[in-house]
Design a protein around this motif. Structure first.
Motif, short mmCIF file in Angstrom:
data_model
loop_
_atom_site.label_atom_id
_atom_site.label_comp_id
_atom_site.label_asym_id
_atom_site.label_seq_id
_atom_site.Cartn_x
_atom_site.Cartn_y
_atom_site.Cartn_z
N SER A 265 93.10 103.99 1.31
CA SER A 265 93.78 102.27 1.70
C SER A 265 93.12 102.00 2.75
CB SER A 265 95.16 101.69 0.88
OG SER A 265 95.32 102.58 -0.05
N PRO A 266 92.85 100.95 2.84
CA PRO A 266 91.96 100.27 4.04
C PRO A 266 93.75 99.74 4.86
CG PRO A 266 91.92 98.52 2.67
CD PRO A 266 92.21 99.64 1.89
N ASN A 267 92.92 100.07 6.56
CA ASN A 267 93.29 99.30 7.09
C ASN A 267 92.57 97.60 8.27
OD1 ASN A 267 96.17 101.29 7.49
ND2 ASN A 267 94.57 102.68 7.82
N TYR A 268 93.72 96.98 8.60
CA TYR A 268 93.50 96.10 8.86
C TYR A 268 93.49 95.60 10.88
CZ TYR A 268 92.51 94.78 4.13
OH TYR A 268 92.00 94.75 2.85
N SER A 269 92.80 95.30 11.76
CA SER A 269 92.38 94.93 12.41
C SER A 269 91.99 93.55 13.12
CB SER A 269 91.60 95.94 13.23
OG SER A 269 92.13 96.97 13.57
N THR A 270 92.39 92.50 13.82
CA THR A 270 91.46 92.03 14.12
C THR A 270 91.01 91.65 15.71
OG1 THR A 270 93.45 90.30 13.16
CG2 THR A 270 92.18 89.51 14.72
N LEU A 271 89.17 90.87 15.48
CA LEU A 271 88.35 92.05 16.49
C LEU A 271 88.29 90.03 17.04
CD1 LEU A 271 85.89 94.41 15.51
CD2 LEU A 271 88.64 94.67 16.24
N PHE A 272 88.16 90.30 18.47
CA PHE A 272 88.53 88.91 19.03
C PHE A 272 86.86 88.48 19.25
CE2 PHE A 272 92.24 90.49 21.47
CZ PHE A 272 92.99 89.37 20.92
N SER A 273 86.75 87.13 19.36
CA SER A 273 85.32 86.38 19.12
C SER A 273 84.14 86.49 20.61
CB SER A 273 85.58 84.87 19.42
OG SER A 273 83.78 84.74 19.95
N THR A 274 83.11 87.27 20.48
CA THR A 274 82.34 88.00 21.20
C THR A 274 81.60 86.55 21.89
OG1 THR A 274 80.69 88.64 20.00
CG2 THR A 274 81.92 89.95 20.66
N GLY A 275 81.96 85.20 21.60
CA GLY A 275 81.41 84.00 21.73
C GLY A 275 80.30 83.65 21.07
N SER A 276 79.38 84.44 20.54
CA SER A 276 77.80 83.06 20.27
C SER A 276 77.87 84.36 18.68
CB SER A 276 77.59 82.81 20.71
OG SER A 276 77.95 81.92 21.57
N PHE A 277 76.75 83.73 17.33
CA PHE A 277 75.54 84.67 17.28
C PHE A 277 74.59 85.15 17.64
CE2 PHE A 277 78.21 82.60 13.13
CZ PHE A 277 79.37 83.83 12.75
N CYS A 278 73.97 85.90 17.44
CA CYS A 278 72.49 86.50 17.96
C CYS A 278 71.49 85.59 18.19
CB CYS A 278 72.46 87.38 16.68
SG CYS A 278 73.41 89.24 16.78
N LEU A 279 71.62 84.15 17.33
CA LEU A 279 70.22 83.63 18.03
C LEU A 279 70.93 82.62 19.11
CD1 LEU A 279 69.60 82.14 14.57
CD2 LEU A 279 68.35 83.54 15.58
N ASP A 280 72.33 82.77 19.05
CA ASP A 280 72.56 81.59 19.70
C ASP A 280 72.61 82.13 21.25
OD1 ASP A 280 72.59 79.26 18.89
OD2 ASP A 280 74.71 79.93 17.68
N GLY A 281 72.77 83.39 21.86
CA GLY A 281 72.71 84.70 22.99
C GLY A 281 74.25 85.31 23.01
N GLY A 282 74.69 85.62 21.23
CA GLY A 282 75.98 85.79 21.45
C GLY A 282 75.71 87.73 22.07
N ALA A 283 76.77 88.48 22.90
CA ALA A 283 76.51 89.69 23.26
C ALA A 283 77.61 90.57 22.07
CB ALA A 283 76.99 89.60 24.74
N SER A 284 77.70 91.67 22.46
CA SER A 284 78.66 92.63 21.75
C SER A 284 79.40 93.29 22.89
CB SER A 284 77.95 93.65 21.18
OG SER A 284 76.91 94.84 22.07
N THR A 285 80.71 93.65 22.05
CA THR A 285 81.45 94.44 22.76
C THR A 285 81.49 95.21 22.56
OG1 THR A 285 83.45 93.41 24.22
CG2 THR A 285 83.41 92.89 21.82
N VAL A 286 82.92 96.49 22.47
CA VAL A 286 83.73 97.50 22.00
C VAL A 286 84.92 97.82 22.41
CG1 VAL A 286 83.31 99.59 22.07
CG2 VAL A 286 81.39 98.63 23.24
N VAL A 287 85.79 97.69 20.97
CA VAL A 287 87.14 98.27 21.09
C VAL A 287 87.18 99.44 20.45
CG1 VAL A 287 87.44 95.24 20.88
CG2 VAL A 287 87.39 96.78 18.72
N PRO A 288 88.46 99.96 21.18
CA PRO A 288 88.64 101.25 19.89
C PRO A 288 89.53 100.95 18.66
CG PRO A 288 90.13 100.65 21.75
CD PRO A 288 89.37 99.47 22.28
N LEU A 289 89.82 101.80 18.01
CA LEU A 289 90.01 101.80 16.86
C LEU A 289 91.48 102.97 16.35
CD1 LEU A 289 88.66 99.58 14.23
CD2 LEU A 289 89.78 99.07 16.28
#
Length: 604
Positions: free
Chosen positions: A548-572
């Motif tokens: 059964s899945p568990n759910y987490s909310t991941l915060f916005s990283t700002g933009s999508f890839c066509l608009d200069g978006g950047a990735s970030t890292v969180v621990p789960l």
């Protein structure tokens, strides 16, 4: 970003031996730029001398610069010929039209405005090193390796309810104190602190007292049962005796925590806080011979206003039946979530700091008291919560980025880091990182739940040491290593240049899943690092071995890839892995699209 024509500007902040700024590299300098993210500041459209713009193709070119205290004034800073500011990326500068130069525009802003704008655009569209001079980001600090810091009398821990000794044992020889937002150590904390000679600091963080299990047992307002003054005195006395008989006796009592964040009744008004302070907190400290630490403030307007009003209200109640005496408050507690060494020097260093200046302006000669400034200057500071999380809203800095800033590896922008700076500041008596571990899906923790050090944890053990390895633990499994079903698909993100997985979860009401196969040495619970990108906050379901899945909310990283978006890292945190091969599946049973996934790693 939508523009009439594709246009990019590389702001190459460089200095020459004759201390003059080198030319700025640009492409399509006369193109029209369309503003992103609702910047309404009209002054951004200033004209510049076009002879300073040299047209050339955009390339990933290094650039160098340095300044003598670039935040010293609002005019263009002087250049120095020692040290360098360098970055090997290209930068997109968002402008209203082809005659505006973002870096040059920034040079003419006041210090606070410069920092806010630089922070606002601190992502792959514009990172601070792009405009190192105008952002005031070249530090006076030089990139030297200090000796590793062992025990610091200033450094402390914030310990919650879910950690164990394995989380904090890393720090037993490196810290001198801890607190947990309560009057009692919980569970194992007291014995651990006693065995290691670490001081516990009791805290009355809200308008109630707690049981030993940290649950509320009486309240300061009309909620039943209502505490008496003697209840507060006896609670703190019992807590002191527990420690005094076994380890280090508490010497301080900390007061209300972040009462400026929310409107009443969630938080206390300054008037309510002054009443409860005089009736409960102050008597508990005085009767037990403890040094009293103020309610927390911040260096932001809301925190300054609340704390100044509290001091006013407390001063007005000095002759009441339950008097509130500002003179008994001997330390000021502050929270700060930026890691620039120069910010700490300017914001908190000494009697002319921004904090003292702002408070003095709020207090004036209130109540006929003419020596408010002297009163403020006579209080040392406790930075009772700090990290680098709020330097950038989207994306927030992950553990690796915070580690780099705290160890002097971002010395161009952060100097040796705020921890090393606080170790040198005479008026900063204590500080603590928020936090050892917490159930929230955030990247701010010193350890993973099972006790392994995060990159931040390694930085906290050796602040200002640029040889600390800030890389995430575990072997990375990239997007290409995943098994995809349904709508989930692999693509190359334009802004990062890396492969990611999109359209997992539910895309156009059709399901898609992303599965990584991992191998662990023994059965148990494990943390994973997840690198992701999403324009908006999004949920992510995670299931282990098709459970059964568990759910987490991941915060916005700002933009999508066509608009200069950047990735970030969180621990789960994952439960129920078995020794050997396991599957970790994202997107199962989701009703909406999940964030883009770049890579994962399992913390062993």
């Amino acid at each position: 970003m939508r523009t009439s024509r594709s246009a990019f500007l590389l702001c190459t902040c460089a200095f020459l031996s004759n201390s003059k700024l080198a030319s700025v590299t640009a492409e399509s300098a006369n193109s029209t730029f369309q503003q992103e993210d609702g910047n309404n500041d009209p002054s951004i459209g200033i004209a510049i001398d076009n002879k300073n713009i040299t047209e050339s193709p955009i390339t990933a070119a290094p650039h160098t610069s340095a300044t003598n205290n670039p935040l010293a004034g609002d005019s263009s800073p002087a250049f120095a010929t020692t040290g360098t500011c360098s970055n090997d990326k290209s930068f997109r500068i968002i402008r209203k039209n082809g005659t505006a130069d973002w870096c040059k525009w920034l040079e003419h802003r006041k210090k606070g405005a410069r920092r806010r704008w630089c922070d606002k655009w601190n992502n792959d569209r514009l990172v601070k090193e792009a405009c190192a001079l105008s952002c005031g980001e070249c530090s006076n600090d030089t990139p030297v390796q200090p000796p590793p810091v062992a025990n610091s009398s200033k450094r402390g821990l914030i310990i919650g309810m879910r950690e164990s000794e394995r989380n904090v044992n890393h720090f037993k020889d490196a810290v001198s104190w801890f607190y947990n937002y309560s009057q009692w150590p919980s569970h194992w904390e007291g014995k651990w602190a006693d065995a290691n000679g670490i001081e516990f600091v009791p805290t009355i963080h809200k308008a109630y007292l707690t049981n030993r299990d940290l649950s509320p047992w009486c309240f300061f307002n009309s909620t039943q049962p209502t505490c008496s003054k003697q209840d507060a005195i006896n609670t703190i006395r019992a807590s002191i005796n527990d420690r005094k008989n076994n380890g280090v006796a508490p010497r301080y009592l900390m007061g209300f925590n972040e009462m400026y964040n929310n409107p009443p009744p969630i938080d206390l008004t300054p008037a309510e806080a002054a009443i409860f302070w005089g009736k409960y907190v102050q008597p508990a400290a005085v009767a037990n011979g403890l040094i009293l630490v103020s309610p927390t403030t911040s260096n932001k307007d809301k925190g300054i206003k609340w704390f100044a009003d509290f001091l006013k209200q407390c001063y007005d109640r000095r002759f009441q039946t339950d008097p509130c005496d500002i003179e008994i408050i001997k330390r000021f507690a502050v929270h700060e979530y930026m890691c620039y060494s120069d910010l700490f020097e300017e914001g908190y260093g000494g009697g002319s700091s921004e904090l003292i200046t702002k408070l003095a302006q709020q207090l004036g000669n209130y109540g006929g008291k003419n020596d408010w400034l002297a009163y403020l200057r006579n209080r040392d500071l406790w930075v009772t919560e700090t990290n680098c999380f709020w330097e950038s809203d989207a994306p927030h800095h992950d553990s690796k980025e915070q580690c780099l800033r705290a160890t002097g590896q971002k010395w161009q922008t952060h100097g040796s880091g705020h921890l090393a700076k606080m170790n040198k500041m005479a008026n900063v008596e204590r500080y603590a990182w928020w936090t050892v571990w917490n159930i929230q899906t955030k990247p701010n923790y010193l350890t993973y739940r099972n006790g392994q050090l995060t990159p931040i944890g390694k930085a906290y053990l050796s602040p200002g040491n640029p040889k600390v390895d800030c890389e995430f633990p575990g072997v990375k499994l990239y997007a290409r290593d995943a098994t995809l079903t349904g709508t989930a698909e692999l693509f190359t993100c334009k802004s990062t240049g890396t492969q990611m997985i999109r359209r997992g979860g539910a895309f156009k009401e059709q399901p898609g899943t992303v599965t990584f196969t991992v191998n662990v040495p023994s059965s148990g619970n494990y943390a994973i690092n997840v690198s992701y990108l999403t324009k908006n906050d999004r949920n992510l379901s995670v299931s282990v071995n098709n459970g059964s899945p568990n759910y987490s909310t991941l915060f916005s990283t700002g933009s999508f890839c066509l608009d200069g978006g950047a990735s970030t890292v969180v621990p789960l945190e994952l439960t129920g892995l078995k020794a050997g091969v396991n599957t970790i599946t994202f997107g199962k049973l989701m009703k909406k699209q999940m964030p883009f996934i770049e890579w994962v790693s399992v913390v062993i």
